[in-house]
Scaffold this motif. Sequence first.
Motif, PDB file in Angstrom:
ATOM      1  N   TYR A 142       0.838  -1.198   0.000  1.00  0.00           N
ATOM      2  CA  TYR A 142       0.000   0.000   0.000  1.00  0.00           C
ATOM      3  C   TYR A 142       0.877   1.254   0.000  1.00  0.00           C
ATOM      4  CZ  TYR A 142      -3.428   3.521   1.235  1.00  0.00           C
ATOM      5  OH  TYR A 142      -4.217   4.646   1.214  1.00  0.00           O
ATOM      6  N   GLN A 143       1.859   1.286   0.885  1.00  0.00           N
ATOM      7  CA  GLN A 143       2.698   2.478   1.006  1.00  0.00           C
ATOM      8  C   GLN A 143       3.521   2.747  -0.247  1.00  0.00           C
ATOM      9  OE1 GLN A 143       4.511   1.617   4.853  1.00  0.00           O
ATOM     10  NE2 GLN A 143       3.151   3.120   5.798  1.00  0.00           N
ATOM     11  N   SER A 144       3.771   1.725  -1.049  1.00  0.00           N
ATOM     12  CA  SER A 144       4.506   1.948  -2.292  1.00  0.00           C
ATOM     13  C   SER A 144       3.646   2.674  -3.330  1.00  0.00           C
ATOM     14  CB  SER A 144       5.040   0.624  -2.853  1.00  0.00           C
ATOM     15  OG  SER A 144       4.001  -0.144  -3.421  1.00  0.00           O
ATOM     16  N   TYR A 145       2.321   2.660  -3.158  1.00  0.00           N
ATOM     17  CA  TYR A 145       1.395   3.316  -4.082  1.00  0.00           C
ATOM     18  C   TYR A 145       0.677   4.519  -3.466  1.00  0.00           C
ATOM     19  CZ  TYR A 145       1.670  -0.632  -7.330  1.00  0.00           C
ATOM     20  OH  TYR A 145       2.093  -1.586  -8.224  1.00  0.00           O
ATOM     21  N   GLU A 146       0.793   4.719  -2.146  1.00  0.00           N
ATOM     22  CA  GLU A 146      -0.034   5.741  -1.516  1.00  0.00           C
ATOM     23  C   GLU A 146       0.235   7.122  -2.107  1.00  0.00           C
ATOM     24  OE1 GLU A 146       2.392   6.783   2.608  1.00  0.00           O
ATOM     25  OE2 GLU A 146       0.504   5.726   2.720  1.00  0.00           O
ATOM     26  N   GLY A 147      -0.835   7.882  -2.194  1.00  0.00           N
ATOM     27  CA  GLY A 147      -0.766   9.182  -2.833  1.00  0.00           C
ATOM     28  C   GLY A 147      -1.094   9.122  -4.310  1.00  0.00           C
ATOM     29  N   TYR A 148      -1.200   7.932  -4.851  1.00  0.00           N
ATOM     30  CA  TYR A 148      -1.495   7.722  -6.273  1.00  0.00           C
ATOM     31  C   TYR A 148      -2.640   6.731  -6.420  1.00  0.00           C
ATOM     32  CZ  TYR A 148       3.172   9.707  -6.657  1.00  0.00           C
ATOM     33  OH  TYR A 148       4.259  10.528  -6.537  1.00  0.00           O
ATOM     34  N   HIS A 149      -3.286   6.761  -7.561  1.00  0.00           N
ATOM     35  CA  HIS A 149      -4.315   5.777  -7.919  1.00  0.00           C
ATOM     36  C   HIS A 149      -5.445   5.696  -6.886  1.00  0.00           C
ATOM     37  CE1 HIS A 149      -1.391   4.569 -10.901  1.00  0.00           C
ATOM     38  NE2 HIS A 149      -0.532   4.266  -9.948  1.00  0.00           N
TER      39      HIS A 149
END
Length: 136
Positions: free
Chosen positions: A43-50
């Motif tokens: 999750y944290q690798s994508y957070e802020g996006y998508h």
Amino acid sequence: MALYKLYAGLGGSFGGATCQGVYEFDTVEEAEKAAYQLAWDEYQSYEGYHGLLDWDQCYEDLLESEMIEPGAQTQGEIEDIVDAHYIDNVETWIEWSVEEVDGYTVDEDDDPDYFCDDEDDDDYDDEESDPDCIFD
């Protein structure tokens, strides 16, 4: 000690939990904790996006919806509310599970944390394409 396949990932259009590898743990609770952490990391690798909110976006969301009011609440109270909102948001996206496995063999040259299931290798041309394996 037992071997567990760890599954972790993000739901929705992200495709759900996938096998992250096979690891050795003393208890199923330890395996579940590790799978949960892998899902958080995803999750944290994508957070802020998508559409996956980071902590600051959760703060802004709560501020806009007037769920928090600086000045009316202490900074500690606001942080607790935002933390809870962030955790709830993350947990709506992450997926994780574990599966205890048998039939794994460990050679003395293997990294003790990562193993491959010899029974599943028949379906794949090489070890790196085997979804039940993870290599450094």
